[in-house]
Scaffold this motif. Structure first.
Motif, short mmCIF file in Angstrom:
data_model
loop_
_atom_site.label_atom_id
_atom_site.label_comp_id
_atom_site.label_asym_id
_atom_site.label_seq_id
_atom_site.Cartn_x
_atom_site.Cartn_y
_atom_site.Cartn_z
N UNK A 17 0.93 -1.23 -0.07
CA UNK A 17 0.11 0.05 -0.17
C UNK A 17 0.87 1.27 -0.01
N UNK A 18 2.09 1.20 -0.11
CA UNK A 18 2.96 2.27 -0.22
C UNK A 18 3.95 2.55 0.80
N UNK A 19 3.96 1.47 1.72
CA UNK A 19 4.98 1.50 2.95
C UNK A 19 5.89 0.92 2.57
N UNK A 20 7.02 1.19 3.16
CA UNK A 20 8.44 0.46 3.24
C UNK A 20 9.43 1.08 4.14
N UNK A 21 10.62 0.44 3.90
CA UNK A 21 11.82 0.40 4.56
C UNK A 21 12.41 1.96 4.57
N UNK A 22 12.21 2.62 3.34
CA UNK A 22 13.02 4.07 3.26
C UNK A 22 12.36 4.67 2.17
N UNK A 24 13.53 5.72 -0.66
CA UNK A 24 14.01 4.99 -1.89
C UNK A 24 13.27 3.68 -2.40
N UNK A 25 13.33 2.97 -1.28
CA UNK A 25 12.71 1.51 -1.26
C UNK A 25 11.13 1.80 -1.76
N UNK A 26 10.32 2.55 -0.96
CA UNK A 26 9.16 2.73 -1.61
C UNK A 26 8.94 3.51 -2.78
N UNK A 27 9.66 4.40 -3.29
CA UNK A 27 9.27 4.97 -4.44
C UNK A 27 9.70 3.81 -5.59
N UNK A 28 10.78 2.82 -5.52
CA UNK A 28 11.30 1.91 -6.19
C UNK A 28 9.89 1.01 -6.30
N UNK A 29 9.52 0.68 -5.20
CA UNK A 29 8.29 -0.33 -5.04
C UNK A 29 7.05 0.11 -5.80
N UNK A 30 6.89 1.44 -5.60
CA UNK A 30 5.65 2.07 -6.30
C UNK A 30 5.98 1.68 -8.08
N UNK A 31 7.03 2.12 -8.34
CA UNK A 31 7.29 1.93 -9.64
C UNK A 31 7.03 0.47 -10.19
N UNK A 32 7.47 -0.61 -9.37
CA UNK A 32 7.27 -1.94 -9.75
C UNK A 32 5.87 -2.18 -9.69
N UNK A 33 5.20 -1.85 -8.56
CA UNK A 33 3.72 -2.03 -8.65
C UNK A 33 2.90 -1.50 -9.70
N UNK A 34 3.22 -0.37 -10.42
CA UNK A 34 2.68 0.13 -11.69
C UNK A 34 2.78 -0.90 -12.66
N UNK A 35 4.21 -1.38 -12.93
CA UNK A 35 4.54 -2.13 -13.98
C UNK A 35 3.74 -3.47 -13.86
N UNK A 36 3.51 -4.07 -12.33
CA UNK A 36 2.88 -5.40 -12.05
C UNK A 36 1.42 -5.23 -12.59
N UNK A 37 0.90 -4.01 -12.28
CA UNK A 37 -0.68 -3.58 -12.45
C UNK A 37 -0.79 -3.52 -13.97
N UNK A 49 16.04 -9.36 -5.48
CA UNK A 49 15.46 -8.78 -6.73
C UNK A 49 15.30 -7.37 -7.07
N UNK A 50 14.42 -7.03 -8.00
CA UNK A 50 14.08 -5.51 -8.24
C UNK A 50 13.47 -4.78 -7.06
N UNK A 51 12.93 -5.39 -6.41
CA UNK A 51 12.25 -5.06 -4.94
C UNK A 51 13.30 -4.52 -4.05
N UNK A 52 14.12 -5.37 -4.00
CA UNK A 52 15.48 -5.45 -3.09
C UNK A 52 16.34 -4.40 -3.28
N UNK A 53 16.43 -3.75 -4.61
CA UNK A 53 17.35 -3.13 -5.24
C UNK A 53 17.99 -1.90 -4.57
N UNK A 54 17.09 -1.01 -3.82
CA UNK A 54 17.37 0.23 -2.91
C UNK A 54 18.11 -0.34 -1.72
N UNK A 55 18.02 -1.33 -1.16
CA UNK A 55 18.64 -1.86 0.00
C UNK A 55 19.95 -2.68 -0.17
N UNK A 56 20.40 -2.93 -1.50
CA UNK A 56 21.50 -3.66 -1.48
C UNK A 56 22.77 -3.12 -1.63
#
Length: 158
Positions: A17-22, A24-37, A49-56
Motif C-alpha cells: 500500500x506504499x509503505x516500506x523501509x525507506x 527510496x525503497x518505497x519509490x522503487x516499489x511503487x514503480x514496480x507496482x505500476x509495472x505489475x498492474x 530482486x528488483x524490489x530489494x534493489x534500493x537496499x543492496x
C-alpha cells in the motif's frame, strides 16, 4: 521487460500500500507496482530482486540473510501448492487479474502465509487482507467482503 521477483515477494506484492523501509525503497516499489498492474511479466529469481534493489548498498541488508531465503522457500512451496505448479527460479508468470485474485484468496485464508511468520510487516498485511485489500497498489485490489456483497445485492434488488 520482466520484473525479477524472489518467491516471497509474490506474497508481499499482494498487500503493498506504499509503505516500506525507506523513501527510496518505497519509490522503487511503487514503480514496480505500476509495472505489475500493467501486466508486466514476473521472473522468479533466487536471492535479491528488483524490489530489494534500493537496499543492496548496505552490506548488512536483510535481503542476503538466510532467514529471507527460508521465506522464499516457504513461499515457493505454499504458492506452488495453491497454483498447482512449481515456483522455481526462471519461471515466468503474468500477474493478471485471475492470478492476483487466486493469490489474494489464499492469502486471506492463510493458506500461503507460512513465509510471513515472524515478518515485521505481518500486522499491516493482516489488516490489509481483513479490509479486502483496499488500497493496494498492485493489480485489481478488492475482494468482495461479505457485507459489501449483501449491500450491493440489496441495492440491485431495491
Amino acid at each position: 521487460m520482466t520484473i525479477r521477483l524472489r518467491a516471497h515477494h509474490l506474497l508481499c506484492m499482494l498487500t503493498f500500500v506504499g509503505e516500506g523501509y525507506s523513501p527510496a525503497f518505497t519509490a522503487n516499489y511503487r514503480r514496480i507496482a505500476e509495472r505489475l498492474s500493467a501486466g508486466e511479466e514476473i521472473e522468479i529469481v533466487h536471492g535479491p530482486d528488483d524490489i530489494c534493489a534500493p537496499l543492496l548498498a548496505d552490506a548488512d541488508a536483510h535481503c542476503f540473510r538466510q532467514s529471507v531465503e527460508t521465506r522464499d522457500q516457504l513461499a515457493a512451496s505454499d504458492v506452488g501448492a495453491l497454483l498447482g505448479m512449481a515456483i522455481v527460479e526462471g519461471l515466468v508468470i503474468r500477474p493478471d487479474a485471475a492470478f492476483l485474485a487466486k493469490l489474494r484468496e489464499g492469502f486471506s485464508k492463510h493458506s500461503v502465509r507460512g513465509a510471513c511468520s515472524g515478518c515485521e510487516w505481518s500486522s499491516l498485511c493482516d489488516r490489509i487482507a481483513t479490509e479486502g485489500f483496499d488500497g493496494v497498489l498492485v493489480g485489481p485490489a478488492r475482494l468482495t467482503r461479505p457485507e459489501t456483497a449483501r449491500e450491493t445485492s440489496a441495492r440491485r434488488m431495491g
